[in-house]
Design a protein around this motif. Structure first.
Motif, mmCIF file in Angstrom:
data_model
loop_
_atom_site.group_PDB
_atom_site.id
_atom_site.type_symbol
_atom_site.label_atom_id
_atom_site.label_comp_id
_atom_site.label_asym_id
_atom_site.label_seq_id
_atom_site.Cartn_x
_atom_site.Cartn_y
_atom_site.Cartn_z
ATOM 1 N N CYS A 25 0.836 -1.197 0.000
ATOM 2 C CA CYS A 25 0.000 0.000 0.000
ATOM 3 C C CYS A 25 0.872 1.249 0.000
ATOM 4 O O CYS A 25 1.869 1.309 0.720
ATOM 5 C CB CYS A 25 -0.889 -0.009 1.242
ATOM 6 S SG CYS A 25 -1.932 1.454 1.327
ATOM 7 N N LYS B 150 -0.595 4.368 0.504
ATOM 8 C CA LYS B 150 -1.437 5.464 0.959
ATOM 9 C C LYS B 150 -0.927 6.146 2.241
ATOM 10 O O LYS B 150 -1.182 7.308 2.468
ATOM 11 C CB LYS B 150 -2.874 4.961 1.191
ATOM 12 C CG LYS B 150 -3.633 4.650 -0.099
ATOM 13 C CD LYS B 150 -4.093 5.939 -0.760
ATOM 14 C CE LYS B 150 -5.067 5.744 -1.886
ATOM 15 N NZ LYS B 150 -4.455 5.200 -3.109
ATOM 16 N N PHE B 151 -0.299 5.417 3.101
ATOM 17 C CA PHE B 151 0.236 5.975 4.351
ATOM 18 C C PHE B 151 -0.809 6.745 5.162
ATOM 19 O O PHE B 151 -0.594 7.902 5.521
ATOM 20 C CB PHE B 151 1.467 6.855 4.075
ATOM 21 C CG PHE B 151 2.669 6.047 3.680
ATOM 22 C CD1 PHE B 151 3.502 5.505 4.657
ATOM 23 C CD2 PHE B 151 2.946 5.792 2.342
ATOM 24 C CE1 PHE B 151 4.606 4.722 4.303
ATOM 25 C CE2 PHE B 151 4.044 5.006 1.978
ATOM 26 C CZ PHE B 151 4.871 4.482 2.952
ATOM 27 N N CYS B 152 -1.941 6.107 5.448
ATOM 28 C CA CYS B 152 -2.866 6.680 6.421
ATOM 29 C C CYS B 152 -2.071 6.752 7.726
ATOM 30 O O CYS B 152 -1.307 5.827 8.036
ATOM 31 C CB CYS B 152 -4.086 5.782 6.581
ATOM 32 S SG CYS B 152 -4.930 5.511 5.025
ATOM 33 N N CYS C 22 -1.820 3.774 10.250
ATOM 34 C CA CYS C 22 -1.747 2.407 9.734
ATOM 35 C C CYS C 22 -0.322 1.892 9.546
ATOM 36 O O CYS C 22 0.547 2.586 9.021
ATOM 37 C CB CYS C 22 -2.503 2.333 8.412
ATOM 38 S SG CYS C 22 -2.610 0.653 7.781
ATOM 39 N N VAL D 5 0.353 -0.923 7.757
ATOM 40 C CA VAL D 5 0.466 -1.761 6.550
ATOM 41 C C VAL D 5 1.553 -1.288 5.564
ATOM 42 O O VAL D 5 2.346 -2.106 5.089
ATOM 43 C CB VAL D 5 -0.911 -1.898 5.843
ATOM 44 C CG1 VAL D 5 -0.785 -2.538 4.470
ATOM 45 C CG2 VAL D 5 -1.857 -2.705 6.712
ATOM 46 N N GLN E 80 -5.126 -4.088 -0.722
ATOM 47 C CA GLN E 80 -5.369 -3.020 0.249
ATOM 48 C C GLN E 80 -6.176 -1.887 -0.365
ATOM 49 O O GLN E 80 -6.944 -1.225 0.318
ATOM 50 C CB GLN E 80 -4.052 -2.479 0.820
ATOM 51 C CG GLN E 80 -3.314 -3.468 1.691
ATOM 52 C CD GLN E 80 -4.110 -3.914 2.914
ATOM 53 O OE1 GLN E 80 -5.116 -3.319 3.282
ATOM 54 N NE2 GLN E 80 -3.665 -4.994 3.533
ATOM 55 N N ARG F 226 -6.448 10.568 5.046
ATOM 56 C CA ARG F 226 -7.366 9.948 4.097
ATOM 57 C C ARG F 226 -7.611 11.015 3.037
ATOM 58 O O ARG F 226 -7.800 12.181 3.353
ATOM 59 C CB ARG F 226 -8.674 9.528 4.776
ATOM 60 C CG ARG F 226 -8.521 8.485 5.860
ATOM 61 C CD ARG F 226 -8.165 7.130 5.348
ATOM 62 N NE ARG F 226 -9.266 6.435 4.699
ATOM 63 C CZ ARG F 226 -9.192 5.158 4.286
ATOM 64 N NH1 ARG F 226 -8.077 4.461 4.439
ATOM 65 N NH2 ARG F 226 -10.214 4.584 3.705
HETATM 66 FE FE1 SF4 Z 1 -3.218 1.584 3.171
HETATM 67 FE FE2 SF4 Z 1 -5.650 0.944 4.048
HETATM 68 FE FE3 SF4 Z 1 -3.628 1.170 5.767
HETATM 69 FE FE4 SF4 Z 1 -4.622 3.339 4.616
HETATM 70 S S1 SF4 Z 1 -5.729 1.935 6.021
HETATM 71 S S2 SF4 Z 1 -2.450 2.855 4.812
HETATM 72 S S3 SF4 Z 1 -5.147 2.577 2.612
HETATM 73 S S4 SF4 Z 1 -3.814 -0.336 4.159
#
Ligand code: SF4
Ligand code: SAH
Length: 423
Positions: A141, A143-145, A148, A150, A185, A260
């Motif tokens: 992923c 996106k680096f929310c 998070c 992930v 993701q 986001r």
């Molecule tokens: Fe990526 Fe989803 Fe985690 Fe945001 S919440 S960083 S989109 S895996």
């Protein structure tokens, strides 16, 4: 995949630690309690490992991609033979060999993947269900929310080649699988690394054209979503009428701090467009409560967005601070009891919304794909209807793997109870 590799070595499965010669823990790092759960389980295994010097214990998954938990395992559970991460699963046999030779815990965790899964056969034989399968379409992923972990544990977003995915789906269909769930993701940013913005809608259409009976996908990211996906959902009966679209918060201020990349209004625009074009689609979401600095006003915005979107169900999470993420360094002065109180209020609202929807299903006929014997009542068989609602009926194991029409008799918060309608 690893399960398959172990089966190929001639191993058989057991749920009982006492009976096992080989124990593999696969870990999830999304929230802290999963990490604590691992340490609890390792504590249980410790006694057995002291008695049985030949017991082989391995740990893999996202938690092992982080430095601190690996150090914790090495310090507290020295009986563990092998620690590896998410990026070298394909090298499992080599890892096994090296760890058998080693005198201490063998650790091999990589930040970069060694390969993407490309062989469909290998993936298929390791699956636990013979009727429903998850098919990876993208890994990682970008996106680096800010909450998070992930992107740190799973690395950069990499899409699998369309042809490999289609080969896998066709292969599954030939083997008698009835449902695939496309997994990533952010499924709707599939193909961006090939420079193709609409690739997910095209992929979904191509998967629909394979003729496999049921297709689901998870998880789309709101700002990557485009109407082409709705077009495909509307056109193909084998794309199931359900959409899981995580919103996380109803407050623009919180969404911004979460990084986001959409606003409350943009999220609602997608929902309205969905309800207008595909009224039969069930909409579910993910929500985080207690993000650092969330005020009462922010939380009210979350409640009101839930009412407006009229979700059919939601996964609700209490914010869990993950080491190394920006949110873990944000100021958080909301007392824990306030967070818990908000969490309970949100859960009550979500339960109310899903109960309302479930009630409207009583006396309707739904198509259910049966998957397993009910955990609570062995005389019942459980499955999912086209919307993804859990349905139980009285019956025997011969129903498993079948798609049957069911008349809904009762509705509960999280499930429906029905009876088979013979055609
Ligand atoms: Fe990526 Fe989803 Fe985690 Fe945001 S919440 S960083 S989109 S895996
Ligand atoms: N990629 C998907 C979801 C991945 S994780 C997406 O972006 O929507 C699944 C869910 O776990 C998230 O949607 C979020 O609601 C929750 N989650 C992730 N990190 C969390 C954290 N640190 N604390 C609480 N919930 C979290």
């Amino acid at each position: 995949m690893i399960r398959h590799k172990l089966l190929l070595l001639g191993m058989t499965e057991t749920d009982d630690f006492e009976k096992a010669d080989f124990i593999l823990f696969n870990t999830c790092a999304i929230r802290e309690n999963a990490e604590n759960h691992l340490y609890g389980e390792l504590g249980q295994v410790k006694g057995i490992a002291l008695r049985r010097k030949d017991l082989f214990v391995a740990i893999s998954g996202c938690v092992m991609q982080e430095e601190k938990p690996v150090r914790y395992v090495l310090n507290h559970f020295p009986f563990v033979s092998l620690v590896f991460g998410t990026n070298n699963i394909d090298a499992f046999y080599d890892l096994l060999e090296e760890s058998i030779k080693a005198h201490a815990t063998y650790v091999d965790v990589r930040s970069q993947p060694t390969a993407l899964v490309e062989s469909p056969e290998e993936d298929t034989n390791g699956r636990t269900s013979r009727y429903t399968a998850f098919v990876d379409i993208a890994y990682g992923c970008d996106k680096f929310c800010t909450y998070c972990i992930v992107p740190y544990t799973r690395g950069k977003e990499r899409s699998r080649k369309k042809e490999d995915i289609l080969d896998e789906v066709r292969f599954l269909k030939e083997k008698g699988y009835r449902q695939v769930t496309l997994l990533g993701q952010n499924v709707d940013s599939y193909g961006k690394d090939f420079g193709d913005k609409y690739a997910f809608a095209d992929l979904l259409e191509a998967v629909a054209q394979t003729g496999i009976e049921r297709i689901r996908f998870t998880t789309p990211y709101p700002s990557d979503f485009n109407d082409q996906v709705f077009d495909v959902m509307a056109k193909y009966d084998n794309v199931m009428p359900s959409l899981h679209l995580p919103m996380q918060s109803g407050s623009d201020a919180v969404l911004k701090r979460m990084n986001r990349r959409y606003t409350r209004k943009e999220y609602l625009d997608i929902v309205h467009s969905l309800r207008e074009r595909l009224p039969d689609v069930y909409l579910t979401t993910d929500i985080i409560v207690g993000f650092p600095g969330e005020t009462d006003e922010d939380f009210k915005q979350t409640l009101s967005l839930c009412e407006e979107a009229h979700f059919d169900g939601a996964f609700t999470f209490l914010f869990s601070s993950r080491p190394g993420t920006p949110a873990s360094r944000m100021k958080d002065d909301t007392p824990e009891d306030v967070k818990h109180e908000r969490f309970d209020r949100l859960k009550d609202l979500i339960d109310k919304l899903s109960e309302e929807k479930a009630k409207t299903m009583v006396n309707t006929i739904q198509e259910v794909l049966f998957e397993s014997v009910s955990r609570k009542d062995p005389s019942r068989i459980s499955g999912y209807d086209r919307h993804g609602k859990l349905v139980h009926v009285k019956g025997d194991v011969s129903l498993i793997g079948q798609i049957r029409k069911v008349r809904i008799l009762e509705s509960h918060t999280y499930s429906l109870v029905g009876e088979i309608v013979n055609d």
